[in-house]
Design a protein around this motif. Structure first.
Motif, PDB file in Angstrom:
ATOM      1  N   THR A  10      -5.904   6.559 -11.220  1.00  0.00           N
ATOM      2  CA  THR A  10      -5.360   6.942  -9.914  1.00  0.00           C
ATOM      3  C   THR A  10      -4.421   5.895  -9.331  1.00  0.00           C
ATOM      4  OG1 THR A  10      -7.234   5.982  -8.736  1.00  0.00           O
ATOM      5  CG2 THR A  10      -7.416   8.306  -9.395  1.00  0.00           C
ATOM      6  N   GLY A  11      -4.274   4.783 -10.003  1.00  0.00           N
ATOM      7  CA  GLY A  11      -3.368   3.762  -9.504  1.00  0.00           C
ATOM      8  C   GLY A  11      -3.752   2.388 -10.016  1.00  0.00           C
TER       9      GLY A  11
ATOM     10  N   ALA B 146       3.396   4.205 -11.736  1.00  0.00           N
ATOM     11  CA  ALA B 146       3.266   2.755 -11.586  1.00  0.00           C
ATOM     12  C   ALA B 146       3.353   2.137 -12.975  1.00  0.00           C
ATOM     13  CB  ALA B 146       1.938   2.395 -10.927  1.00  0.00           C
TER      14      ALA B 146
ATOM     15  N   ILE C 292      -1.497   0.448  -5.219  1.00  0.00           N
ATOM     16  CA  ILE C 292      -0.513   1.504  -5.453  1.00  0.00           C
ATOM     17  C   ILE C 292      -1.203   2.671  -6.142  1.00  0.00           C
ATOM     18  CG2 ILE C 292       1.592   2.118  -6.698  1.00  0.00           C
ATOM     19  CD1 ILE C 292       2.568  -0.736  -6.282  1.00  0.00           C
ATOM     20  N   ASP C 293      -1.178   3.809  -5.497  1.00  0.00           N
ATOM     21  CA  ASP C 293      -1.710   5.022  -6.104  1.00  0.00           C
ATOM     22  C   ASP C 293      -0.579   5.721  -6.847  1.00  0.00           C
ATOM     23  OD1 ASP C 293      -4.210   4.530  -4.994  1.00  0.00           O
ATOM     24  OD2 ASP C 293      -3.659   5.528  -3.112  1.00  0.00           O
ATOM     25  N   ALA C 294      -0.924   6.335  -7.950  1.00  0.00           N
ATOM     26  CA  ALA C 294       0.134   6.912  -8.787  1.00  0.00           C
ATOM     27  C   ALA C 294      -0.395   8.114  -9.564  1.00  0.00           C
ATOM     28  CB  ALA C 294       0.654   5.856  -9.766  1.00  0.00           C
ATOM     29  N   ASP C 295       0.529   9.024  -9.862  1.00  0.00           N
ATOM     30  CA  ASP C 295       0.162  10.161 -10.708  1.00  0.00           C
ATOM     31  C   ASP C 295      -0.005   9.734 -12.155  1.00  0.00           C
ATOM     32  OD1 ASP C 295       0.242  11.894  -8.548  1.00  0.00           O
ATOM     33  OD2 ASP C 295       2.367  12.350  -8.846  1.00  0.00           O
TER      34      ASP C 295
ATOM     35  N   ARG D  98       2.153   5.100  -2.398  1.00  0.00           N
ATOM     36  CA  ARG D  98       1.923   6.056  -3.488  1.00  0.00           C
ATOM     37  C   ARG D  98       3.251   6.308  -4.189  1.00  0.00           C
ATOM     38  NH1 ARG D  98      -1.690   9.188  -5.360  1.00  0.00           N
ATOM     39  NH2 ARG D  98      -1.018  10.883  -6.717  1.00  0.00           N
TER      40      ARG D  98
ATOM     41  N   VAL E  21      -6.616  -1.165 -13.461  1.00  0.00           N
ATOM     42  CA  VAL E  21      -6.218   0.214 -13.262  1.00  0.00           C
ATOM     43  C   VAL E  21      -7.416   0.917 -12.627  1.00  0.00           C
ATOM     44  CG1 VAL E  21      -5.499   2.351 -14.406  1.00  0.00           C
ATOM     45  CG2 VAL E  21      -4.715   0.120 -15.285  1.00  0.00           C
TER      46      VAL E  21
ATOM     47  N   VAL F 173       0.010   6.043 -14.693  1.00  0.00           N
ATOM     48  CA  VAL F 173       0.081   4.591 -14.820  1.00  0.00           C
ATOM     49  C   VAL F 173       0.510   4.253 -16.243  1.00  0.00           C
ATOM     50  CG1 VAL F 173      -1.213   2.410 -14.788  1.00  0.00           C
ATOM     51  CG2 VAL F 173      -1.684   4.182 -13.065  1.00  0.00           C
TER      52      VAL F 173
ATOM     53  N   ARG G 234      -4.627  -1.891  -8.741  1.00  0.00           N
ATOM     54  CA  ARG G 234      -4.946  -2.839  -7.682  1.00  0.00           C
ATOM     55  C   ARG G 234      -4.594  -4.245  -8.170  1.00  0.00           C
ATOM     56  NH1 ARG G 234      -4.992   1.372  -5.810  1.00  0.00           N
ATOM     57  NH2 ARG G 234      -6.604   2.472  -4.606  1.00  0.00           N
TER      58      ARG G 234
ATOM     59  N   HIS H 299       0.876  -1.178   0.000  1.00  0.00           N
ATOM     60  CA  HIS H 299       0.000   0.000   0.000  1.00  0.00           C
ATOM     61  C   HIS H 299       0.903   1.216   0.000  1.00  0.00           C
ATOM     62  CE1 HIS H 299      -2.405  -3.245   1.736  1.00  0.00           C
ATOM     63  NE2 HIS H 299      -3.438  -2.638   1.179  1.00  0.00           N
TER      64      HIS H 299
END
Lengths: 157, 515
Positions: B226-227, B21, B247-250, B17, B218, B252, B229, B15
Motif C-alpha cells: 500500500t505504500g 512509488a 507515501i501511499d501508492a497503487d 498518495r 514497504v 510500489v 514508510r 505525506h
C-alpha cells in the motif's frame, strides 16, 4: 574488529577534516591517538615526503572520530588498544613495551606480523588501520607532487 | 508541482498518495520513473543519497567524491571485510559514478535465464527495441580505440600480442573530455548518467523526486503493497532529521540495487514467504595487478575503460569464467589498494605515474557450486552481505591474475605485481610460476566489487526466486523489483545497460498494474 567501519573513516576522513570542529570532544583517548600516530609514522612518509605528523594524520583521524558513530570509535579504539598492548610487542619482537615505545624497526615488525597473521580477520584489521592512515596521507594534496599526480582534471570554469 | 526535493525542503516530512512509488533513483528506478511519468502516471521517486551534481563534487577530488557518492561513504564491504564493495548512493545511484561501460546482455545469459530460471520473455529479440531506445537516449556509442589511454592500451596490446581477443567497447558519454574522473562524478557532465537524463525526463513529465529519504519498509496489507514508510536524512549522512515519509501508492517498485533491494524486502516482512530473498547475490569479484612501464602511463586520466577481453568468460562447466578490463588509478584509492605501508608503499607510490592497473572480474553464480553471497539484515535493519570465496572462485582469481600478468609483460611492462599481502612480482615469463605458489581467496589479496547483482532473482516460484518473469514479487500483486537484483546469474559484462533495458521494458506491465 570491523574493517567496514574503519574503511568508512578512511574514506570519510578528508571530508570530515575539511569541516573540523576543534571544540568537539575527542573520542579516541590520548593513548589511542598516540598509537595511531606511531602507526602512521611507520606506514607513511619517506625520503622526499612529508611525515605523518607534518600532515597531522593521527590528529585528522581523531578529528574525524568526533563526528562518527560511537560504534566506529569503539572499533578503532579496540584495534588501537590491542596494538598498544605491551604483550603484543613482547610476543612479536621478544621485547616488552607499548607500540609507541618501540623503535621504528620493531614497530614495522609488529605491523608485518599483523598483516601476515594466520587469522584472516586480524590481517583485515591491520589492513583497515593502515587504510585509515594511507588514505588520509596519500589523499592529501601535499603528497601529489611526489606521486607525480597533477590533481584532478578540473571542472569547467 | 514537479520538483526535486531534498532534506532542506522536507522539514515537515512527506505525506501523500501517488500512482507509483519508486525506491531508488539508479539505472532501474530512474528509467522506470521516466517511462511511467511519460504515460501520465503520478510518480514519486525516492533516493537515500543527496541530489548532488557536478557543482558539488567539482573537480572530482577523491576526498570529496567517495564519501559523497558511494554507499556507506565508500566503505561498504562484505561482512568479513574481505571484499570492498563500491556501490553508488546519490541521485542517479550507480550511474553517477560508474565507468560508463555499456554492453547488451549476452545471448547465452538470456538463454540460460530462460532455460533454468523461468525468465522466458527476456529474449534478445524482446529486448532489442528497449536496448535501442536507451542507447539513443543515453548516447551509448562505440568509443574509438584510438582514444584508449595507455592503461587500456596495455591491455589491448598485450592481449593481442598473445593472441587473446581484446576489443573496444561502448560508453554512455557525450562530449567526454577524458578527465578520467567517471568514478568520482563527471566534472563536465559528459556522462549520460541518470541525474542528467532519465530523472530530468521524469520530472518534466510530472514526477516528484525526493532525495535524502531512507525507505525503511514497504507497507503490506495482505497480498498488496500500500505504500512505503521512511525517514528524511540530513544531506549526505545517515542521521535522521526526525521528519517522516509516508507515501501511499497503487504500485510500489523497489529499485535500490542488489544488496539494498533484498534488504528492504526483508525489512518489510516478506522473508517468511520468500526464502530466496537475499540469496544468490553476485559481485563479479575483481582481482587486480599493477604493472610498471618505462614510459609514463598516467592511469588517472582518460576514459577509465575502453578495452575489454572476454576470451576466458566461458571456461567450461566446472570452472568460473572471467573477463578482463582496466581500472583508473588515483592516489588515494591506489594507496588503499596497495595497502603495504612503509618504504615499499612510498616506492610504489613514486612509480604510480608509470603504473597500469588491469582487472579480472569473475562471472560468479554461473557454474554449479558457485552460488554467490547472501544478503540479510541485522537487528537495526542494516543490510549485511556474507560472501564466501570458495575454491571455484579462488581458481578463477588465480587464472585471471596469471592472464593479467602475462598480458602486461607482453605489453612491455618492466615488472608486474599482485595485490597479495606480500605481492608476487614477476619481471618475465619465466617468473610466472611464482603465481602458482601463491594463495588465492579472501584475505589473501585485494578483492573488490563494482557490479552488484542478484538477491531478488527471477524464478518460477517462491521456491527458486523472488520475482516472476514480469518482475512482480511472488504473492504480492502490486510490488515489483526493477534493478540488477533480479538477475538470476551474474552477466559476465558490465551490467548497467541490461538494467536500463529491463526497466524500460518492465514499465509497460507496471503501468498496466497502476492504471
Amino acid at each position: 574488529m570491523n574493517r567496514r567501519t574503519l574503511l568508512l573513516s578512511a574514506l570519510a576522513g578528508p571530508v570530515a577534516c575539511s569541516a573540523t570542529f576543534p571544540d568537539a570532544p575527542r573520542r579516541l583517548t590520548t593513548a589511542q591517538v598516540a598509537t595511531l600516530a606511531a602507526l602512521a609514522e611507520v606506514a607513511t612518509g619517506g625520503p622526499g615526503l612529508p611525515t605523518a605528523s607534518d600532515l597531522a594524520v593521527a590528529g585528522r583521524i581523531d578529528d574525524l572520530m568526533a563526528n562518527c558513530d560511537p560504534a566506529l570509535v569503539a572499533d578503532v579504539g579496540l584495534a588501537l588498544d590491542l596494538l598498544a598492548s605491551p604483550w603484543v610487542g613482547l610476543v612479536v619482537t621478544g621485547r616488552p613495551g607499548a607500540f609507541v615505545d618501540l623503535a621504528r624497526d620493531a614497530r614495522m615488525e609488529v605491523v608485518g606480523h599483523w598483516r601476515r597473521h594466520r587469522v584472516g580477520r586480524v590481517r583485515g584489521a591491520m589492513q583497515a588501520l593502515l587504510g585509515l592512515c594511507l588514505a588520509t596521507y596519500w589523499g592529501d594534496r601535499r603528497t601529489f607532487a611526489y606521486v607525480g599526480y597533477p590533481g584532478p582534471m578540473g571542472a569547467p570554469a | 508541482m514537479s520538483r526535486i526535493l531534498g532534506a532542506t525542503s522536507l522539514a515537515g516530512g512527506v505525506h501523500r498518495r501517488v500512482d507509483v512509488a519508486i525506491v531508488g533513483s539508479g539505472a532501474g528506478g530512474a528509467t522506470l520513473a521516466a517511462r511511467l511519468a511519460s504515460q501520465g502516471l503520478e510518480v514519486a521517486l525516492l533516493e537515500a543519497g543527496g541530489a548532488h551534481t557536478s557543482a558539488d563534487w567539482g573537480a572530482s577530488d577523491e576526498r570529496v567524491s567517495y564519501p559523497m557518492l558511494y554507499q556507506d561513504r565508500g566503505s561498504r564491504t562484505t561482512d568479513d571485510a574481505a571484499i570492498t564493495v563500491l556501490q553508488g548512493r546519490s541521485l542517479g545511484g550507480g550511474t553517477t559514478v560508474n565507468w560508463t561501460t555499456c554492453f547488451r546482455t549476452p545471448d547465452r545469459v538470456l538463454a540460460r535465464w530462460a532455460e533454468r530460471h523461468g525468465a522466458t520473455s527476456w529474449t534478445s529479440e524482446a529486448l532489442r527495441p528497449h536496448f535501442e531506445a536507451v542507447e539513443a537516449r543515453l548516447n551509448i556509442t562505440p568509443w574509438e580505440e584510438g582514444l584508449a589511454n595507455p592503461n587500456n592500451a596495455s591491455l589491448r596490446d598485450g592481449a593481442r600480442r598473445l593472441g587473446i581477443e581484446a576489443t573496444g567497447l561502448r560508453r554512455n558519454v557525450k562530449g567526454c573530455r577524458n578527465s578520467g574522473s567517471c568514478g568520482l562524478g563527471c566534472p563536465h557532465d559528459a556522462k549520460m548518467a541518470m541525474h542528467l537524463t532519465m530523472i530530468p525526463d521524469a520530472v518534466t513529465s510530472g514526477a516528484t523526486v525526493y532525495t535524502d529519504v531512507a525507505v525503511d519498509r514497504v507497507v503490506m496489507e495482505g497480498r498488496r503493497a500500500t505504500g512505503i514508510r521512511g525517514r528524511v536524512l540530513h544531506r549526505g549522512s545517515e542521521r535522521t532529521t526526525g521528519a517522516e515519509v509516508a507515501i501511499d501508492a497503487d504500485v510500489v517498485a523497489v529499485c535500490g540495487g542488489a544488496i539494498n533491494s533484498p534488504a528492504l524486502l526483508l525489512r518489510s516482512g516478506l522473508g517468511a514467504d520468500l526464502p530466496e530473498i537475499g540469496r544468490r547475490t553476485f559481485l563479479h569479484p575483481v582481482v587486480a595487478v599493477t604493472a610498471e612501464f618505462e614510459a609514463p602511463v598516467h592511469a588517472w586520466y582518460g576514459a577509465p575503460q575502453s578495452i575489454a577481453s572476454h576470451a576466458s568468460i566461458d571456461r567450461g562447466p566446472n570452472r568460473v569464467g572471467y573477463f578482463l578490463e582496466a581500472a583508473p588509478l588515483h592516489p588515494m584509492l591506489a594507496a588503499i589498494a596497495l595497502g603495504m605501508g612503509g618504504p615499499e608503499q612510498a616506492a610504489a607510490m613514486s612509480r604510480l605515474r608509470h603504473t597500469t592497473t588491469t582487472i579480472g572480474l569473475s562471472m560468479d553464480g554461473w557454474v554449479e557450486g558457485d552460488e554467490g553471497g547472501t544478503v540479510t539484515v541485522d537487528g537495526a535493519g542494516r543490510a549485511r552481505l556474507a560472501y564466501p570465496v570458495g575454491p571455484l572462485l579462488a581458481e578463477a582469481m588465480h587464472a585471471a591474475m596469471r592472464d593479467l600478468v602475462s598480458i602486461q609483460l607482453a605489453a612491455g611492462a618492466l615488472r608486474v605485481g599482485t595485490l597479495h599481502v606480500d605481492p608476487v612480482v614477476v619481471t618475465d615469463v619465466q617468473g610466472l610460476g611464482a603465481l602458482d605458489a601463491a594463495a588465492y581467496g579472501a584475505h589473501e589479496h585485494g578483492i573488490f566489487s563494482a557490479h552488484q547483482m542478484g538477491g531478488c532473482r527471477i524464478g518460477t516460484g517462491p521456491g527458486d526466486g523472488v520475482v516472476d518473469d514480469s518482475l512482480r514479487v511472488f504473492g504480492v500483486e502490486n510490488l515489483f523489483v526493477v534493478d540488477g537484483s533480479v538477475f538470476p546469474t551474474s552477466l559476465g559484462v558490465n551490467p548497467s545497460e541490461t538494467i536500463y533495458a529491463m526497466a524500460h521494458r518492465a514499465a509497460a506491465g507496471i503501468a498496466a498494474e497502476a492504471g
